[in-house]
Design a protein around this motif. Structure first.
Motif, PDB file in Angstrom:
ATOM      1  N   LEU A  10       0.865  -1.176   0.000  1.00 60.50           N
ATOM      2  CA  LEU A  10       0.000   0.000   0.000  1.00 60.50           C
ATOM      3  C   LEU A  10       0.900   1.222   0.000  1.00 60.50           C
ATOM      4  O   LEU A  10       1.727   1.389   0.900  1.00 60.50           O
ATOM      5  CB  LEU A  10      -0.911  -0.003   1.233  1.00 60.50           C
ATOM      6  CG  LEU A  10      -2.047   1.019   1.297  1.00 60.50           C
ATOM      7  CD1 LEU A  10      -3.108   0.570   2.299  1.00 60.50           C
ATOM      8  CD2 LEU A  10      -1.559   2.417   1.657  1.00 60.50           C
ATOM      9  N   ILE A  11       0.741   2.080  -1.000  1.00 62.49           N
ATOM     10  CA  ILE A  11       1.602   3.255  -1.158  1.00 62.49           C
ATOM     11  C   ILE A  11       0.740   4.501  -1.190  1.00 62.49           C
ATOM     12  O   ILE A  11      -0.197   4.606  -1.993  1.00 62.49           O
ATOM     13  CB  ILE A  11       2.415   3.173  -2.470  1.00 62.49           C
ATOM     14  CG1 ILE A  11       3.194   1.864  -2.547  1.00 62.49           C
ATOM     15  CG2 ILE A  11       3.358   4.372  -2.589  1.00 62.49           C
ATOM     16  CD1 ILE A  11       3.844   1.616  -3.902  1.00 62.49           C
ATOM     17  N   VAL A  72      -9.438   8.197   5.250  1.00 62.55           N
ATOM     18  CA  VAL A  72      -8.464   7.117   5.432  1.00 62.55           C
ATOM     19  C   VAL A  72      -9.133   5.892   6.037  1.00 62.55           C
ATOM     20  O   VAL A  72      -8.949   4.764   5.560  1.00 62.55           O
ATOM     21  CB  VAL A  72      -7.297   7.591   6.331  1.00 62.55           C
ATOM     22  CG1 VAL A  72      -6.426   6.410   6.758  1.00 62.55           C
ATOM     23  CG2 VAL A  72      -6.449   8.629   5.603  1.00 62.55           C
ATOM     24  N   LYS A  73      -9.908   6.103   7.073  1.00 64.94           N
ATOM     25  CA  LYS A  73     -10.565   4.987   7.767  1.00 64.94           C
ATOM     26  C   LYS A  73     -11.487   4.220   6.825  1.00 64.94           C
ATOM     27  O   LYS A  73     -11.473   2.988   6.795  1.00 64.94           O
ATOM     28  CB  LYS A  73     -11.348   5.522   8.958  1.00 64.94           C
ATOM     29  CG  LYS A  73     -11.952   4.457   9.865  1.00 64.94           C
ATOM     30  CD  LYS A  73     -12.524   5.087  11.119  1.00 64.94           C
ATOM     31  CE  LYS A  73     -13.277   4.112  12.003  1.00 64.94           C
ATOM     32  NZ  LYS A  73     -12.608   2.841  12.253  1.00 64.94           N
ATOM     33  N   THR A  74     -12.260   4.943   6.024  1.00 62.94           N
ATOM     34  CA  THR A  74     -13.166   4.294   5.077  1.00 62.94           C
ATOM     35  C   THR A  74     -12.397   3.473   4.048  1.00 62.94           C
ATOM     36  O   THR A  74     -12.760   2.328   3.731  1.00 62.94           O
ATOM     37  CB  THR A  74     -14.030   5.346   4.363  1.00 62.94           C
ATOM     38  OG1 THR A  74     -14.842   6.032   5.327  1.00 62.94           O
ATOM     39  CG2 THR A  74     -14.938   4.706   3.324  1.00 62.94           C
ATOM     40  N   LEU A  88       3.615  -1.211   3.885  1.00 64.41           N
ATOM     41  CA  LEU A  88       3.011   0.119   3.890  1.00 64.41           C
ATOM     42  C   LEU A  88       4.106   1.146   3.657  1.00 64.41           C
ATOM     43  O   LEU A  88       5.093   1.180   4.400  1.00 64.41           O
ATOM     44  CB  LEU A  88       2.311   0.400   5.226  1.00 64.41           C
ATOM     45  CG  LEU A  88       1.891   1.858   5.467  1.00 64.41           C
ATOM     46  CD1 LEU A  88       0.892   2.325   4.422  1.00 64.41           C
ATOM     47  CD2 LEU A  88       1.340   2.035   6.878  1.00 64.41           C
ATOM     48  N   ILE A  89       3.933   1.966   2.633  1.00 67.69           N
ATOM     49  CA  ILE A  89       4.873   3.056   2.364  1.00 67.69           C
ATOM     50  C   ILE A  89       4.121   4.372   2.482  1.00 67.69           C
ATOM     51  O   ILE A  89       3.282   4.702   1.637  1.00 67.69           O
ATOM     52  CB  ILE A  89       5.527   2.927   0.978  1.00 67.69           C
ATOM     53  CG1 ILE A  89       6.244   1.573   0.851  1.00 67.69           C
ATOM     54  CG2 ILE A  89       6.511   4.075   0.756  1.00 67.69           C
ATOM     55  CD1 ILE A  89       6.890   1.335  -0.500  1.00 67.69           C
ATOM     56  N   ASN A  90       4.401   5.108   3.549  1.00 64.30           N
ATOM     57  CA  ASN A  90       3.798   6.425   3.755  1.00 64.30           C
ATOM     58  C   ASN A  90       4.657   7.463   3.042  1.00 64.30           C
ATOM     59  O   ASN A  90       5.692   7.900   3.546  1.00 64.30           O
ATOM     60  CB  ASN A  90       3.720   6.742   5.252  1.00 64.30           C
ATOM     61  CG  ASN A  90       2.604   6.009   5.948  1.00 64.30           C
ATOM     62  OD1 ASN A  90       1.441   6.137   5.571  1.00 64.30           O
ATOM     63  ND2 ASN A  90       2.942   5.232   6.971  1.00 64.30           N
ATOM     64  N   TYR A 121      -2.516   8.697  10.526  1.00 63.75           N
ATOM     65  CA  TYR A 121      -3.835   8.118  10.237  1.00 63.75           C
ATOM     66  C   TYR A 121      -3.709   6.787   9.491  1.00 63.75           C
ATOM     67  O   TYR A 121      -4.346   5.790   9.855  1.00 63.75           O
ATOM     68  CB  TYR A 121      -4.667   9.071   9.380  1.00 63.75           C
ATOM     69  CG  TYR A 121      -5.092  10.354  10.042  1.00 63.75           C
ATOM     70  CD1 TYR A 121      -5.234  10.460  11.422  1.00 63.75           C
ATOM     71  CD2 TYR A 121      -5.379  11.489   9.271  1.00 63.75           C
ATOM     72  CE1 TYR A 121      -5.633  11.649  12.014  1.00 63.75           C
ATOM     73  CE2 TYR A 121      -5.782  12.677   9.855  1.00 63.75           C
ATOM     74  CZ  TYR A 121      -5.908  12.760  11.221  1.00 63.75           C
ATOM     75  OH  TYR A 121      -6.301  13.938  11.796  1.00 63.75           O
ATOM     76  N   VAL A 122      -2.917   6.790   8.431  1.00 65.79           N
ATOM     77  CA  VAL A 122      -2.797   5.576   7.611  1.00 65.79           C
ATOM     78  C   VAL A 122      -2.155   4.449   8.426  1.00 65.79           C
ATOM     79  O   VAL A 122      -2.621   3.310   8.416  1.00 65.79           O
ATOM     80  CB  VAL A 122      -1.999   5.853   6.328  1.00 65.79           C
ATOM     81  CG1 VAL A 122      -1.805   4.563   5.527  1.00 65.79           C
ATOM     82  CG2 VAL A 122      -2.702   6.897   5.465  1.00 65.79           C
TER      83      VAL A 122
END
Length: 239
Positions: A10-11, A72-74, A88-90, A121-122
């Protein structure tokens, strides 16, 4: 080096620049992609390129403002219902420059909202998925600007300093759960963001290119699971 084939990344900020370069580099390694950015047309272009590069991977995208916790939550709820997340790449971030009293308060707040809270958040929503499977990688893109202050860079530098500290704290918290957390501090990379800020003085070739950092990110992820790089910087050879 371990294979990344079949993993899912996820990027955020994946619509252009560094996010796009990382997406394509991971696609070449047969990594499935979940792409997040604000602009759907940018995401569609990256998705098409990634599938053209490797038709054997799955690619999904979500138009999300990471500075909005509700969005983000949705999005993560939808993602978690249909797909695992291994990486995960923020990467999402914005840049504002200006004197301490020149930059409007609203722009200060926007940078903190996207760069700091967006990363939080993410991660807050994805981390339970990684803890549940007792594995995963989190890579947060910070900046050398977060390592020391510079004139007219107060808010961007402050936001990246916060990301550096937050990432270090998270790393100490979850590494014994087999989750590797890495802080990345690149110097100037030739992206639309830095070009618009004139950071390259009209000579984009003298600084890092998005593909340079994407290459290092991929090889960092391929390290044996017993090892990880907790923090690294990447600099251009041109002064």
């Amino acid at each position: 080096m371990e294979s990344l084939k079949g993993k899912t990344a996820l990027i955020t900020g994946a619509g252009k620049g560094l996010g796009k370069a990382m997406a394509l580099a991971l696609a070449a390694e047969s990594v499935n992609l979940i792409l997040i950015a604000r602009t759907k047309t940018d995401l569609d272009k990256v998705s098409t390129e990634a599938k053209a590069l490797n038709s054997g991977i799955s690619v999904s995208s979500f138009a999300v403002n990471v500075g909005s916790y509700a969005e983000v939550k949705t999005a993560i709820e939808k993602i978690s219902a249909t797909s695992p997340v291994d990486i995960l790449i923020n990467n999402a971030g914005i840049l504002k420059t200006g004197g301490y009293l020149e930059l409007p308060v609203e722009e200060w707040e926007e940078v903190i909202q996207v760069n700091v809270l967006g990363t939080y958040y993410v991660t807050h929503e994805v981390l339970p998925l990684l803890l549940k499977q007792s594995s995963g990688d989190i890579i947060n893109i910070a900046s050398t600007a977060g390592l020391k202050g510079s004139a007219k860079m107060s808010v961007y530098g402050a936001s990246k300093a916060a990301v550096i500290n937050m990432t270090e704290s998270l790393m100490q918290e979850v590494r014994k759960s087999n989750i590797r957390v890495t802080t990345v501090n690149p110097s100037t990379i030739a992206t639309e963001m830095t070009l618009n800020a004139n950071f390259t003085d009209g000579n984009a070739e003298k600084v890092l290119q998005p593909e340079d950092l994407a290459y290092v990110i991929v090889h960092n992820l391929k390290l044996p699971k017993r090892a990880f790089v907790k923090e690294f910087g990447l600099w251009s050879t041109n002064p």
